[in-house]
Design an enzyme around this catalytic site. Structure first.
Site, PDB file in Angstrom:
ATOM      1  N   SER A  84      12.640  25.099  15.988  1.00  0.00           N
ATOM      2  CA  SER A  84      12.933  24.280  17.150  1.00  0.00           C
ATOM      3  C   SER A  84      11.630  23.769  17.751  1.00  0.00           C
ATOM      4  O   SER A  84      10.607  24.437  17.689  1.00  0.00           O
ATOM      5  CB  SER A  84      13.741  25.097  18.147  1.00  0.00           C
ATOM      6  OG  SER A  84      13.055  25.398  19.260  1.00  0.00           O
ATOM      7  N   ASP A 124      13.447  29.276  29.395  1.00  0.00           N
ATOM      8  CA  ASP A 124      13.782  28.002  30.018  1.00  0.00           C
ATOM      9  C   ASP A 124      14.983  28.090  30.953  1.00  0.00           C
ATOM     10  O   ASP A 124      15.029  27.420  31.983  1.00  0.00           O
ATOM     11  CB  ASP A 124      14.024  26.939  28.951  1.00  0.00           C
ATOM     12  CG  ASP A 124      12.729  26.397  28.371  1.00  0.00           C
ATOM     13  OD1 ASP A 124      11.681  26.573  29.010  1.00  0.00           O
ATOM     14  OD2 ASP A 124      12.763  25.805  27.281  1.00  0.00           O
ATOM     15  N   ASP A 155      23.135  19.927  20.278  1.00  0.00           N
ATOM     16  CA  ASP A 155      23.580  20.931  21.240  1.00  0.00           C
ATOM     17  C   ASP A 155      24.092  20.301  22.532  1.00  0.00           C
ATOM     18  O   ASP A 155      25.219  20.574  22.962  1.00  0.00           O
ATOM     19  CB  ASP A 155      22.440  21.900  21.570  1.00  0.00           C
ATOM     20  CG  ASP A 155      22.158  22.874  20.441  1.00  0.00           C
ATOM     21  OD1 ASP A 155      22.233  22.454  19.272  1.00  0.00           O
ATOM     22  OD2 ASP A 155      21.868  24.039  20.733  1.00  0.00           O
ATOM     23  N   ARG A 160       9.152  22.254  32.934  1.00  0.00           N
ATOM     24  CA  ARG A 160      10.512  22.584  33.364  1.00  0.00           C
ATOM     25  C   ARG A 160      10.762  22.335  34.847  1.00  0.00           C
ATOM     26  O   ARG A 160      11.786  21.766  35.222  1.00  0.00           O
ATOM     27  CB  ARG A 160      10.854  24.033  32.985  1.00  0.00           C
ATOM     28  CG  ARG A 160      10.922  24.301  31.483  1.00  0.00           C
ATOM     29  CD  ARG A 160      11.541  23.163  30.733  1.00  0.00           C
ATOM     30  NE  ARG A 160      11.807  23.484  29.335  1.00  0.00           N
ATOM     31  CZ  ARG A 160      11.793  22.599  28.357  1.00  0.00           C
ATOM     32  NH1 ARG A 160      11.524  21.327  28.633  1.00  0.00           N
ATOM     33  NH2 ARG A 160      12.060  22.940  27.123  1.00  0.00           N
TER      34      ARG A 160
END
Length: 403
Positions: free
Chosen positions: A179, A123, A15, A94
């Site tokens: 994922s 996210d 990605d 994050r």
């Protein structure tokens, strides 16, 4: 002519590699940034890949120590758990990642930052709220929210075709049908075949923990020492960081399979492994109860819930979260001592605890010693507390209440 410089949060995967090339197609100079927060990653290979795809610069930043010191430890102090079960290994990572991304953007005079987060998840919110809080004038490029990008790349097949066309190396082994996100504290699994909440997780999904059924028949016994709510040391560790990397996973501790409420408004199914974090939570809860005043702890519990919600929703760098963190840190001043525990077959068992600042008075609580306590005082205490119950009964007209 360049449209400007963008710092891309880069993983080296399909990605973000496609996003790197796509950003260059749009006329941007791309700086890639990869954060090392303890994931199993070939960082040098990622560097070479980014350079081969035309990245202007490549930053690979070792953030493991600051991830522990600035984000994991405050979360341990808070007993941070979202919706009663999730220890937020991704959520607390994050703001750590995004903080360094902003620092690089400022250092490189980049007007833009970019990421590969989807338009449905948490996210994107966590990354961007951190960026705006620390670099208010920054502009954000979120490809998965740009129609010309997501209409062009409707799935992995489109990304693979684009990669082949532009010479982007693609994985030679099939991707797992879900994922994953990993760091020092945990691994998360979602999406793909896990989107059906009824489907059981495949046995080969878990990477950080052993199935409790296959765990050793002998427990690990250890002692963790806390000072001001932080881990000072552990009996079998040399440095607190290693507690998160230790073989607690061999006992299958820290697995959860939950449906949670995303901030954006939808429910999602997630599977998490947080072995070290689970051990730390159990130990900290125990020493905190042992050393903290009852009413202070009641207030602090509420602050812990608020902290968890703020962090999960992406508000680490907000005035309210800053205030809550300071209050929680104040509550930890006397949270000091040692906890002995056993880890066995998916469970953490507290064995004992000791503290120089304990509020536990053995003589006061003993059934065999009178101590500085008059049992007669309890009669008045009970009668006072019964006043409102008697009044409730009278006002409701209860004459023969059922048990």
């Amino acid at each position: 002519m360049s449209n400007g410089t963008v710092v891309l949060a880069y993983s080296g995967g399909l990605d973000t590699s496609c996003i790197l090339v796509w950003l260059k197609e749009q006329g941007y100079d791309v700086i890639t940034y990869l954060a090392n927060i303890g994931q199993d990653e070939d960082f040098e290979a990622a560097r070479k890949k980014a350079e081969s795809l035309g990245a202007k610069k490549v930053f690979i930043e070792d953030l493991r120590s600051e991830f522990v010191e600035d984000f994991i430890w405050p979360s341990v102090q808070a007993n941070a758990v979202y919706e009663d079960r999730y220890l937020m290994g991704t959520a607390i990572a994050r703001p750590c990642i995004a903080r360094r991304q902003v620092e690089i953007a400022r250092m490189e005079s980049a007007q833009f930052v970019s990421h590969g987060a989807t338009g449905k998840g948490n996210d994107q919110i966590r990354f961007e709220l951190t960026c705006y809080a620390l670099y208010p004038e920054v502009k954000i490029i979120a490809p998965w929210r740009i129609p010309e990008f997501y209409n062009r790349f409707r799935g992995r097949t489109d990304l693979m075709e684009y990669a082949k066309k532009h010479g982007i190396p693609v994985p030679v082994t099939p991707r797992a049908p879900w994922s994953m996100d990993a760091n020092l504290m945990h691994i998360s699994y979602e999406s793909g075949i896990l989107e059906n909440p009824k489907s059981h997780a495949p046995a080969d999904l878990y990477l950080m923990t052993k199935n409790p059924e296959d765990a050793p028949n002998v427990p690990d016994v250890l002692e963790i020492e806390f000072r001001k709510g932080f881990v000072a040391k552990a009996s079998i560790q040399k440095y607190p960081l290693s507690l998160l990397l230790s073989p607690r996973g061999k006992h299958g501790v820290g697995r959860i399979d939950i449906v949670e409420n995303r901030f954006i408004g939808m429910k999602s199914r997630g599977i998490y492994e947080t072995p070290g974090g689970t051990v730390l939570l159990k130990a900290h809860l125990d020493i905190e109860t042992f050393t903290m005043d009852k009413e202070v702890r009641r207030i602090k519990q509420g602050l812990g819930v608020k902290f968890s919600e703020l962090v999960y929703n992406g508000f680490w760098y907000s005035p309210e979260c800053d205030f809550v963190r300071h209050c929680i840190a104040k509550s930890q001043e006397n949270v000091e001592g040692k906890v002995q525990l056993s880890i066995f077959k998916g469970q953490v068992y507290i064995l004992g605890r000791e503290s120089p600042k304990s509020l536990y008075n053995e003589e006061l609580v003993s059934m065999d010693v009178q101590g500085d306590y008059d049992p007669c005082d309890a009669s008045g205490f009970i009668r006072i507390n019964a006043v409102r119950l008697r009044e409730h009964c009278r006002l409701q007209g209860f004459s023969d209440p059922k048990p």
